[in-house]
Each structure stands twice: as structure tokens, then as C-alpha cells.
Design an enzyme around this catalytic site. Structure first.
Site, short mmCIF file in Angstrom:
data_model
loop_
_atom_site.label_atom_id
_atom_site.label_comp_id
_atom_site.label_asym_id
_atom_site.label_seq_id
_atom_site.Cartn_x
_atom_site.Cartn_y
_atom_site.Cartn_z
N ASP A 56 0.83 -1.20 0.00
CA ASP A 56 0.00 0.00 0.00
C ASP A 56 0.87 1.26 0.00
OD1 ASP A 56 -2.09 1.74 0.25
OD2 ASP A 56 -2.90 0.86 2.08
N ASP A 57 0.82 2.00 -1.06
CA ASP A 57 1.60 3.25 -1.18
C ASP A 57 3.11 2.99 -1.19
OD1 ASP A 57 -0.93 4.31 -0.85
OD2 ASP A 57 -0.40 5.66 0.78
N CYS A 103 -5.79 4.60 -3.28
CA CYS A 103 -6.08 3.22 -2.90
C CYS A 103 -7.41 2.65 -3.41
CB CYS A 103 -6.10 3.10 -1.38
SG CYS A 103 -4.79 3.98 -0.53
N LYS A 121 -6.12 -5.08 4.18
CA LYS A 121 -6.98 -3.92 3.89
C LYS A 121 -8.06 -4.24 2.85
CE LYS A 121 -6.10 0.57 1.64
NZ LYS A 121 -5.25 1.78 1.80
N HIS A 152 -11.14 -1.65 2.02
CA HIS A 152 -11.29 -0.32 1.41
C HIS A 152 -12.19 -0.31 0.18
CE1 HIS A 152 -9.17 3.84 0.91
NE2 HIS A 152 -10.33 3.90 1.52
N ASP A 154 -0.55 -0.71 -4.69
CA ASP A 154 -1.83 -0.23 -5.23
C ASP A 154 -1.73 1.14 -5.88
OD1 ASP A 154 -1.49 1.21 -2.86
OD2 ASP A 154 -3.60 1.07 -2.28
N ASN A 155 -0.65 1.87 -5.55
CA ASN A 155 -0.38 3.18 -6.18
C ASN A 155 1.04 3.57 -5.79
OD1 ASN A 155 -2.61 3.92 -3.72
ND2 ASN A 155 -0.62 4.93 -3.57
#
Ligand code: CA
Length: 458
Positions: free
Chosen positions: A3-4, A43, A99, A101, A253-254
Site C-alpha cells: 500500500d503506497d 487506494c 486492507k 477499502h 496499489d499506487n
């Protein structure tokens, strides 16, 4: 999925100060896709695209879902089929750890209502990492600003964790694999690390005496914990003799949010939230021993949308007949059987900020925001997007613009108010109340239940 995580924060993309030997082993035993993008630079929408294998702009999921258990619309509509819903139909056991989301409404959007047999994680966009910080038992009654302090869920039940959250998710992944090893299984191991807040334990911090920047040090520790977890999972698959029967994808995810977490997107321009490569080009590697070439770098453009298409082709799992997948089956491209570009064109729309993009070969057409002119970059010669070629290549610009317009005509406007839009409206409402102005005709927050064709203009 990390994540990130910054593009250049894994060894296989050149990271020097954070060793990631386990994540790198996926690259060593498989193929690195050096030119892999996601469908949105934050996300929620990125995950909505990945999990359905379709551009999430097609179904109006274009912002992070708010912390609102009452909002039925804030999530992936049930008319879309996700990977888990597809694989269940061909006998796979499905689990998500970490996660979610993708919506908080219990009936509409809980992972167990969306094709997953098991869930262990948090429903919102992030979580604190230390057990003593998770003080709120029921996330459904928590206020939005408390969402990172909620207990973790095992299926529908809140549970108290006893160790660092990343370790907790890693342990759970091994449990899932052990319990599923005799069936075909799909695990979405969805670490929230290294997303904010920056928190790590001494076990991991002590590995980075050489990093002086305090934020980078904690970030490095978080990535290191994630890498340990990947290592444990790989070791368990090996022990169980499942390595050659399992395909593994690793991605973020990004892009990294360099300003806040001191992550590193390397030579790429921009960061999370932006349409520049730093927001959307992610670390990406695929391993399938015995099938995918080892230690190769695949430089043609691929997308997170390809994961569902690949899985569906390999497992013969269905997708919605009227809603074709936007990805491609990657294996023949990775093995060299097909030499063409997997994606002659890739697209993005960020509806609220009016950003637009087409990637076509090495060319990138980008409208960076409202009332701004289109720009053109050649990523092969200019990875950092510093030389705008728009005035030199007006015909190409027009051609790509026409492609974008063709793609975008089928997109839906937002089906829910994203977190950010909601906050803006809340601020506006408070300001108006403070000034004694009750002239707003309706409560702007009621717009969260938008009808399908209503346009959102915050
Ligand atoms: Ca993210």
C-alpha cells in the site's frame, strides 16, 4: 499487494537502503514488469479496478469510499463481478487478509458478501499498527476520524491483535495457506503497509541504523516487516510443495507519497494522488515457477487489470458476459509467445479533478487538471515527464485526444461521494453555519446517495 509503496523502494527496482530480499526473490524466480501501472493513483479506486479487472471509471468508483456504514452506494456495485466471486464458481477457496477499502456497508460490501470465504483485516483505508493503539472495538459505530483505531475483524467479529499489525497479517496468511492447501485457493494478501501512519517496532527499526532521516527509517522498517511476511509465505509454499502450482503477483496499489512517508518513486515524476508516473507506475513482479521466465525484465506496458484476466484464463473462471475484462492474459506475453504490446492503449480519468490520460506505446497524453492544456511526453526518452512535446507533435496530440474521447464516452459519473469530496462539503457546511448562512437548499452531505446518472460537482 503493498500500500503506497514507492516505485524505487524494492531491491528489484534499484532500492539501495532498504533490503527486500524476499520480494526480490519473486523477481529472481519470475519476471519484473518494469512498466506496470494501476488504474488510479489512490487506494480505493485502484483496488476496485484490480479486483474487478475492469476500469473502475466504468462503474463510477472514482474516489476513496468514506467511513460510512450506511452508504450502500459507496463500494463496488454488485452488478460487477470480482476475482473472488469468479473463482468461487470454479471451486476455489478465497480469502482476503489485510486492507479492504471497497465499502463499509455490511450487507452490500463486506468481503464475505463479495465472494470471500474468509476475511481477516480492516474494512477502511488504513489502520494503526500497534496493538495498544487499536482501542475502538466496533468500527461500525466509530466516527470517521477514529477508523484507524478500530479493532481488526475476523470475518464479522472484532478481535484484538497481540502483535505488530504487519506481522499479524503475515501469520494469518500462513494459517490460510495451511488450511487451504488441499484445495485450489486464492489469497488476496492486502497489506496496509507501508501506508501511513508511520509506525514500526524496534525489531524492524534496529535494522536501519544507517538511515538518518527519521521518517525514512520508520518507512524502511515497515517495508522490511512486509518483506519478512512475503518471505514466510514463500517459504511455506515451498514447504508444502505448492511453488510450481501457484502463481504469485506482487504490486503496490499506487505510487509512494514521497512528501509524507519519505518513500521513493525513483526517476518518476510526482507521487500518490497524481496522474504522473510517480502516482501510477508501481513495483510489479510475477512468479510462476516452471512457466514464467526467471530473472527477466518485461518492459512493455501492463496493468493491474491483467491480474484478473490472467487468473480467469488459467482457472477457466467466469466473468460477466456483458462486462468484458479490460486486462489481458499475461502469460503468453511474459513467455514471449506473443510479441505484440499487451496494451496498445491504456487510459485513466480522474473525474473530480478533471485529469485525463492515454498511454499509447511510449507516448503519454495527459491533461493535468481543470482548465489545463493537454501535454504529451515520450516516456521512453523522458521517463521523468519533463519535456512536453505537445507543440511539436500536434497531430499525435489530436489522435490521442480522440482515443481518450472514444474510451471515456462509456464511463459513469461518480456513484458515491468520495472521502475527500465529503470533507470539502463538510467544511463548506460548517463555514456556512458559522456565518449564520442557512441558505443552502439541502444538506450537501445527503448527496452521498447519488443516483447513477447524477453528476457530482463539488
Ligand atoms: Ca494506497
Amino acid at each position: 499487494m503493498a500500500d503506497d509503496l514507492g516505485y524505487a523502494d524494492v531491491g528489484f527496482n534499484g532500492c539501495q537502503d532498504i533490503p527486500t530480499p524476499n520480494i526480490d526473490s519473486i523477481a529472481k524466480n519470475g519476471t519484473v514488469c518494469s512498466n506496470a501501472i494501476v488504474t488510479f493513483p489512490v487506494c480505493g479506486p485502484s483496488r476496485a479496478g484490480f479486483i474487478t479487472g475492469r476500469y473502475e471509471q466504468r462503474f463510477g468508483f472514482v474516489g476513496n469510499p468514506p467511513h460510512d456504514p450506511e452508504d450502500r452506494n459507496a463500494g463496488v456495485p454488485k452488478s460487477e463481478m470480482n476475482i473472488a466471486e469468479s473463482l468461487k464458481q470454479v471451486g476455489y477457496k478465497t480469502g482476503i487478509i489485510g486492507k479492504w477499502h471497497l465499502g463499509l456497508h455490511r450487507e452490500e460490501h463486506h468481503p464475505l458478501k463479495r465472494g470471500f470465504d474468509e476475511f481477516y483485516g480492516h474494512l477502511g483505508g488504513g489502520s494503526k499498527y500497534l496493538p495498544e493503539d487499536l482501542t475502538i472495538q466496533d468500527c461500525y459505530t466509530a466516527e470517521p476520524w477514529q477508523s484507524y483505531s478500530c479493532w481488526i475483524h475476523r470475518n464479522y467479529e472484532p478481535v484484538q491483535i497481540t502483535q505488530y499489525l504487519t506481522d499479524e497479517f503475515s501469520k494469518e496468511a500462513l494459517r490460510f495457506v495451511d488450511a487451504s492447501k488441499d484445495n485450489p485457493f486464492f489469497l488476496f494478501l492486502s497489506y496496509n503497509a507501508p501506508h501511513s501512519p508511520l509506525q514500526a517496532t524496534e525489531k524492524y527499526l534496529s535494522r536501519f541504523p544507517h538511515i538518518e532521516d527519521p521518517k525514512r527509517k520508520i518507512y524502511a522498517a515497515m517495508v522490511s516487516a512486509l518483506d519478512d511476511g512475503v518471505g514466510q509465505l514463500l517459504a511455506r509454499l515451498k514447504e508444502l510443495n505448492l511453488e510450481e502450482n501457484t502463481i504469485l503477483f506482487f504490486l503496490s496499489d499506487n505510487g509512494g507519497i514521497e512528501e509524507k512517508s519519505h518513500s521513493d518513486n525513483g526517476p518518476l515524476r510526482g507521487q500518490k494522488g497524481q496522474i504522473w508516473e510517480g502516482g501510477i507506475r508501481v513495483p510489479f513482479a510475477v512468479q510462476w515457477k516452471g512457466v514464467i521466465p526467471k530473472g527477466e525484465i518485461f518492459e512493455k506496458a501492463v496493468t493491474s487489470l491483467d491480474i484478473f484476466a490472467t487468473i480467469s484464463e488459467l482457472s477457466k473462471s467466469p466473468f460477466h458476459p456483458n462486462k468484458p475484462l479490460d486486462g489481458v492474459h499475461l502469460i503468453p506475453y511474459l513467455t514471449g509467445k506473443i510479441q505484440e504490446e499487451p496494451h496498445p492503449n491504456l487510459y485513466m480519468r480522474m473525474h473530480t479533478s478533471n485529469r485525463k490520460m492515454v498511454r499509447s506505446g511510449s507516448l503519454k497524453y495527459v491533461v493535468p487538471g481543470k482548465n489545463q492544456s493537454a501535454e504529451l511526453y515520450d516516456l521512453k526518452k523522458d521517463l521523468g515527464e519533463s519535456k512536453n512535446l505537445a507543440s511539436q507533435m500536434p497531430e499525435t496530440l489530436e489522435l490521442l485526444k480522440a482515443k481518450y474521447n472514444r474510451w471515456s464516452k462509456d464511463l459513469k459519473d461518480p456513484i458515491f461521494l468520495g472521502n475527500w469530496e465529503r470533507q470539502q462539503l463538510l467544511k463548506k457546511k460548517k463555514l456556512l453555519e458559522k456565518n449564520g448562512n442557512i441558505g443552502m437548499k439541502s444538506d450537501p452531505l445527503q448527496k452521498s446517495s447519488l443516483s447513477k446518472n447524477q453528476s457530482l460537482k463539488p
